[in-house]
Design a protein around this motif. Structure first.
Motif, mmCIF file in Angstrom:
data_model
loop_
_atom_site.group_PDB
_atom_site.id
_atom_site.type_symbol
_atom_site.label_atom_id
_atom_site.label_comp_id
_atom_site.label_asym_id
_atom_site.label_seq_id
_atom_site.Cartn_x
_atom_site.Cartn_y
_atom_site.Cartn_z
ATOM 1 N N PHE A 138 0.842 -1.190 0.000
ATOM 2 C CA PHE A 138 0.000 0.000 0.000
ATOM 3 C C PHE A 138 0.880 1.243 0.000
ATOM 4 N N GLU A 139 0.417 2.269 -0.701
ATOM 5 C CA GLU A 139 1.074 3.575 -0.686
ATOM 6 C C GLU A 139 0.063 4.624 -0.224
ATOM 7 N N SER A 169 -0.631 8.635 0.335
ATOM 8 C CA SER A 169 -0.117 9.932 -0.119
ATOM 9 C C SER A 169 -1.118 11.037 0.150
ATOM 10 N N THR A 194 -4.866 9.659 -0.518
ATOM 11 C CA THR A 194 -5.113 8.503 -1.374
ATOM 12 C C THR A 194 -4.399 7.270 -0.831
ATOM 13 N N VAL A 195 -5.097 6.153 -0.875
ATOM 14 C CA VAL A 195 -4.508 4.852 -0.550
ATOM 15 C C VAL A 195 -4.475 4.033 -1.836
ATOM 16 N N ASN A 196 -3.286 3.735 -2.333
ATOM 17 C CA ASN A 196 -3.117 2.901 -3.524
ATOM 18 C C ASN A 196 -2.640 1.518 -3.106
ATOM 19 N N THR A 197 -3.074 0.498 -3.827
ATOM 20 C CA THR A 197 -2.628 -0.864 -3.548
ATOM 21 C C THR A 197 -2.349 -1.592 -4.856
ATOM 22 N N ASN A 198 -1.532 -2.635 -4.784
ATOM 23 C CA ASN A 198 -1.250 -3.438 -5.981
ATOM 24 C C ASN A 198 -2.246 -4.578 -6.140
ATOM 25 N N HIS A 201 -5.943 -5.922 -7.157
ATOM 26 C CA HIS A 201 -7.128 -5.570 -7.951
ATOM 27 C C HIS A 201 -8.328 -6.217 -7.275
ATOM 28 N N SER A 246 -8.306 -0.488 -7.194
ATOM 29 C CA SER A 246 -6.993 -0.539 -6.549
ATOM 30 C C SER A 246 -6.646 0.735 -5.791
ATOM 31 N N HIS A 247 -7.634 1.576 -5.526
ATOM 32 C CA HIS A 247 -7.327 2.809 -4.796
ATOM 33 C C HIS A 247 -8.569 3.357 -4.099
ATOM 34 N N THR A 257 -9.553 7.355 -2.721
ATOM 35 C CA THR A 257 -9.172 8.752 -2.519
ATOM 36 C C THR A 257 -10.212 9.437 -1.647
#
Length: 270
Positions: A172-173, A175, A186-190, A192, A231-232, A234
């Motif tokens: 997870f990223e 930002s 925002t939370v991004n993940t790899n 799906h 995958s995110h 916001t």
């Protein structure tokens, strides 16, 4: 009930409020019973086994086998306890009327959030903060934590369900930035993620099937907008979110051994 506004209308009804409050009370009580019974069983049984072992009444191999079973039972009880507490937490979040907002600095919040997540998840999942832009926003930390943890949990569960297709470590990223004057986290993940659907409400599937609706219900209480993709997620705060009239939040860490923290309840059984 497949639309956000229908779910929110249902949650605002007096019947639903009483129902959610009852769920919260019952699950809290059940979680306490599970925890207490497990503590008693583990302490008394372990002490009894060790006493008999020292007296030569049972072999060391049998002792180790029994202790392994006790530990397995404790893990199972801990997982059930997390499920019950999570139901209570989400019910309480839905019932929250008007949260007491505080000013929060975005980068400090995300760093503390990532640390608290990593403390529970260990090295199993990677969570890092990308420092794009710092800003101050107004929110209620506990509800904001639940919103983000709910998304992270769903991503981890999706990766587990797709175990044969998803071999990369889950990451997870987090930002923060300001886009067109709007502060965003925002939370991004790899991972799906697949949207769950069902014609029935199973014992513990309710909060997964209506995941987006729950997120939107909590978001409305915080006066924020959420954008959820496969995958995110916001979170968009009002442009004037940094209100000088709102008291600043004092950064605080979760205690390492705090068994009832929101982070342990939401992520502890992954």
């Amino acid at each position: 009930m497949d639309k956000n506004n229908e779910f929110m209308d249902f949650c605002s009804s007096e019947y639903a409020k009483k129902l959610f409050k009852s769920f919260s009370n019952i699950t809290n009580y059940a979680a306490l019973c599970y925890r207490n019974s497990n503590d008693i069983l583990r302490m008394e049984l372990t002490a009894n086994l060790k006493d008999n072992s020292s007296d030569g009444k049972i072999s060391e191999d049998y002792l180790n086998s029994c202790l392994e079973s006790v530990n397995h039972h404790s893990e199972l009880t801990g997982s059930i306890n997390c499920i019950l507490q999570r139901v209570s937490v989400l019910c309480s979040a839905i019932l929250t009327k008007q949260p007491d907002l505080r000013q929060i600095r975005s980068v400090t919040y995300l760093r503390n959030f990532a640390t608290d997540c990593q403390r529970i998840l260990g090295d199993k999942y990677e969570i890092k903060v990308i420092t794009n832009e710092d800003f101050i926003f107004s929110s209620f930390k506990e509800l904001l934590d639940i919103t983000m943890l709910h998304f992270i949990r769903n991503a981890c569960r999706s990766a587990y369900d797709l175990e044969n297709e998803f071999s990369a470590p889950v990451s997870f990223e987090l930002s923060a930035c300001i886009k067109n004057g709007t502060p965003e986290i925002t939370v991004n993940t790899n991972v799906h993620m697949q949207q769950l659907s069902s014609d029935t409400i199973d014992t513990m599937d309710f909060f997964e099937i209506f995941s987006n609706e729950i997120t939107e219900t909590i978001a409305a209480k915080l006066n924020i907008k959420t954008e959820i993709g496969s995958s995110h997620m916001t979170i968009k705060f009002p442009a004037d979110s940094a209100d000088d009239r709102i008291t600043a939040e004092q950064p605080r860490k979760q205690l390492i051994n705090e068994g009832n923290s929101i982070f342990r309840i939401m992520l502890g059984d992954l």
